[in-house]
Scaffold this motif. Structure first.
Motif, PDB file in Angstrom:
ATOM      1  N   GLN A  32       0.824  -1.074  -0.129  1.00 42.75           N
ATOM      2  CA  GLN A  32      -0.075   0.155   0.114  1.00 42.75           C
ATOM      3  C   GLN A  32       0.832   1.183   0.009  1.00 42.75           C
ATOM      4  N   THR A  33       0.453   2.357  -0.928  1.00 44.84           N
ATOM      5  CA  THR A  33       1.178   3.442  -0.769  1.00 44.84           C
ATOM      6  C   THR A  33       0.725   4.461   0.392  1.00 44.84           C
ATOM      7  N   LEU A  34       1.517   4.952   1.178  1.00 41.08           N
ATOM      8  CA  LEU A  34       1.014   5.884   2.323  1.00 41.08           C
ATOM      9  C   LEU A  34       2.017   7.154   2.106  1.00 41.08           C
ATOM     10  N   VAL A  35       1.055   8.146   2.362  1.00 37.29           N
ATOM     11  CA  VAL A  35       1.647   9.420   2.184  1.00 37.29           C
ATOM     12  C   VAL A  35       1.032  10.311   3.330  1.00 37.29           C
ATOM     13  N   ILE A  36       2.144  10.660   4.263  1.00 37.53           N
ATOM     14  CA  ILE A  36       1.690  11.376   5.354  1.00 37.53           C
ATOM     15  C   ILE A  36       2.388  12.928   5.292  1.00 37.53           C
ATOM     16  N   ASP A  37       1.428  13.872   5.300  1.00 38.01           N
ATOM     17  CA  ASP A  37       1.788  15.241   5.092  1.00 38.01           C
ATOM     18  C   ASP A  37       1.260  16.192   6.303  1.00 38.01           C
ATOM     19  N   LEU A  38       2.506  16.940   6.740  1.00 36.82           N
ATOM     20  CA  LEU A  38       2.143  17.611   8.098  1.00 36.82           C
ATOM     21  C   LEU A  38       2.822  19.094   7.581  1.00 36.82           C
ATOM     22  N   ARG A  39       1.870  20.082   8.193  1.00 35.26           N
ATOM     23  CA  ARG A  39       2.046  21.401   7.685  1.00 35.26           C
ATOM     24  C   ARG A  39       1.672  22.185   9.006  1.00 35.26           C
ATOM     25  N   SER A  40       2.770  23.106   9.169  1.00 29.61           N
ATOM     26  CA  SER A  40       2.372  24.073  10.306  1.00 29.61           C
ATOM     27  C   SER A  40       3.087  25.465  10.422  1.00 29.61           C
ATOM     28  N   SER A  41       2.150  26.429  10.663  1.00 26.16           N
ATOM     29  CA  SER A  41       2.888  27.683  10.675  1.00 26.16           C
ATOM     30  C   SER A  41       3.220  28.214  11.881  1.00 26.16           C
ATOM     31  N   ASP A  42       2.978  27.402  12.939  1.00 22.18           N
ATOM     32  CA  ASP A  42       3.291  27.785  14.352  1.00 22.18           C
ATOM     33  C   ASP A  42       4.513  26.873  14.898  1.00 22.18           C
ATOM     34  N   ASP A  44       8.294  24.154  13.530  1.00 24.49           N
ATOM     35  CA  ASP A  44       8.644  23.530  12.588  1.00 24.49           C
ATOM     36  C   ASP A  44       8.333  21.968  12.465  1.00 24.49           C
ATOM     37  N   PRO A  45       7.641  21.390  11.702  1.00 21.50           N
ATOM     38  CA  PRO A  45       6.836  19.929  11.756  1.00 21.50           C
ATOM     39  C   PRO A  45       8.154  18.994  11.350  1.00 21.50           C
ATOM     40  N   TYR A  46       8.026  18.020  12.105  1.00 21.33           N
ATOM     41  CA  TYR A  46       8.943  16.883  11.895  1.00 21.33           C
ATOM     42  C   TYR A  46       8.110  15.525  12.101  1.00 21.33           C
ATOM     43  N   LEU A  47       8.243  14.622  11.137  1.00 15.67           N
ATOM     44  CA  LEU A  47       7.456  13.351  11.055  1.00 15.67           C
ATOM     45  C   LEU A  47       8.465  12.196  11.476  1.00 15.67           C
ATOM     46  N   ILE A  48       7.828  11.258  12.034  1.00 15.80           N
ATOM     47  CA  ILE A  48       8.460   9.816  12.354  1.00 15.80           C
ATOM     48  C   ILE A  48       7.350   8.915  11.889  1.00 15.80           C
ATOM     49  N   LEU A  49       7.652   8.135  10.992  1.00 16.66           N
ATOM     50  CA  LEU A  49       6.555   6.778  10.761  1.00 16.66           C
ATOM     51  C   LEU A  49       7.506   5.576  11.261  1.00 16.66           C
ATOM     52  N   GLY A  53       8.117  -3.500  12.264  1.00 17.92           N
ATOM     53  CA  GLY A  53       9.108  -4.413  12.227  1.00 17.92           C
ATOM     54  C   GLY A  53      10.443  -3.501  12.686  1.00 17.92           C
ATOM     55  N   GLY A  54      10.306  -2.341  13.110  1.00 16.13           N
ATOM     56  CA  GLY A  54      11.219  -1.620  13.838  1.00 16.13           C
ATOM     57  C   GLY A  54      11.838  -0.567  12.914  1.00 16.13           C
ATOM     58  N   GLU A  55      11.610  -0.493  11.536  1.00 17.83           N
ATOM     59  CA  GLU A  55      12.428   0.274  10.724  1.00 17.83           C
ATOM     60  C   GLU A  55      11.542   1.821  11.062  1.00 17.83           C
ATOM     61  N   GLN A  56      12.304   2.636  10.761  1.00 23.32           N
ATOM     62  CA  GLN A  56      11.867   4.124  11.159  1.00 23.32           C
ATOM     63  C   GLN A  56      12.204   4.964   9.762  1.00 23.32           C
ATOM     64  N   LEU A  57      11.274   5.688   9.396  1.00 22.92           N
ATOM     65  CA  LEU A  57      11.233   6.759   8.198  1.00 22.92           C
ATOM     66  C   LEU A  57      10.980   8.185   9.115  1.00 22.92           C
ATOM     67  N   ASP A  58      11.725   9.202   8.611  1.00 23.29           N
ATOM     68  CA  ASP A  58      11.563  10.551   9.119  1.00 23.29           C
ATOM     69  C   ASP A  58      11.663  11.648   8.295  1.00 23.29           C
ATOM     70  N   ASN A  59      11.099  12.901   8.501  1.00 24.24           N
ATOM     71  CA  ASN A  59      11.218  13.659   7.418  1.00 24.24           C
ATOM     72  C   ASN A  59      11.183  15.276   8.183  1.00 24.24           C
ATOM     73  N   ASP A  60      11.990  15.955   7.825  1.00 27.59           N
ATOM     74  CA  ASP A  60      11.868  17.465   8.417  1.00 27.59           C
ATOM     75  C   ASP A  60      12.205  18.234   7.245  1.00 27.59           C
ATOM     76  N   ASP A  61      11.407  19.412   7.218  1.00 30.92           N
ATOM     77  CA  ASP A  61      11.904  20.433   6.127  1.00 30.92           C
ATOM     78  C   ASP A  61      11.573  19.792   4.699  1.00 30.92           C
ATOM     79  N   HIS A  62      10.456  19.020   4.279  1.00 31.91           N
ATOM     80  CA  HIS A  62      10.128  18.785   3.042  1.00 31.91           C
ATOM     81  C   HIS A  62      10.413  19.736   1.995  1.00 31.91           C
ATOM     82  N   ARG A  66      10.455  24.960   5.929  1.00 33.12           N
ATOM     83  CA  ARG A  66      10.502  24.603   7.417  1.00 33.12           C
ATOM     84  C   ARG A  66       9.119  24.455   7.956  1.00 33.12           C
ATOM     85  N   THR A  67       8.069  24.929   7.029  1.00 33.01           N
ATOM     86  CA  THR A  67       6.710  24.902   7.634  1.00 33.01           C
ATOM     87  C   THR A  67       6.022  23.379   7.307  1.00 33.01           C
ATOM     88  N   HIS A  68       6.727  22.484   6.465  1.00 33.54           N
ATOM     89  CA  HIS A  68       6.084  21.314   5.817  1.00 33.54           C
ATOM     90  C   HIS A  68       7.037  20.096   6.209  1.00 33.54           C
TER      91      HIS A  68
END
Length: 79
Positions: A32-42, A44-49, A53-62, A66-68
Motif C-alpha cells: 500500500q502507498t502511504l503519504v503523510i503530510d504535515l504542515r504548520s505555521s506555528d 517546525d513540523p517533523y514526522l517519524i513513521l 518491524g522496527g524500521e523508521q522513516l523520518d522527514n523534516d523540512d520537506h 521549514r513549515t512542511h
C-alpha cells in the motif's frame, strides 16, 4: 484519505530529546502507498513513521520548507 488535527502542549508525550510529540496509529497493508503530510505555521513540523518491524522513516523540512514535513512510501509489511 484521513485528516488529523492536533496541537503540541505541556502534558503531551515527549521524544527522548525533550520535544513534545503527538502520536497517531495507522494500519496499512504490504504494498500500500502511504503519504503523510504535515504542515504548520506555528512550529517546525517533523514526522517519524515507525514500522511494525522496527524500521523508521523520518522527514523534516520537506523540499527545504521549514513549515512542511512529508513521508511518502510503499509499505513493505502489514501492520
Amino acid at each position: 484519505a484521513r485528516t488529523e488535527r492536533g496541537t503540541l502542549a505541556p502534558g503531551d508525550g515527549t521524544l527522548a530529546s525533550g520535544e513534545y510529540r503527538d502520536e497517531y496509529l495507522v494500519e496499512g497493508r504490504r504494498g500500500q502507498t502511504l503519504v503523510i503530510d504535515l504542515r504548520s505555521s506555528d512550529l517546525d513540523p517533523y514526522l517519524i513513521l515507525a514500522m511494525p518491524g522496527g524500521e523508521q522513516l523520518d522527514n523534516d523540512d520537506h523540499e527545504g520548507d521549514r513549515t512542511h514535513a512529508q513521508i511518502a512510501t510503499t509499505l513493505a509489511e502489514t501492520g
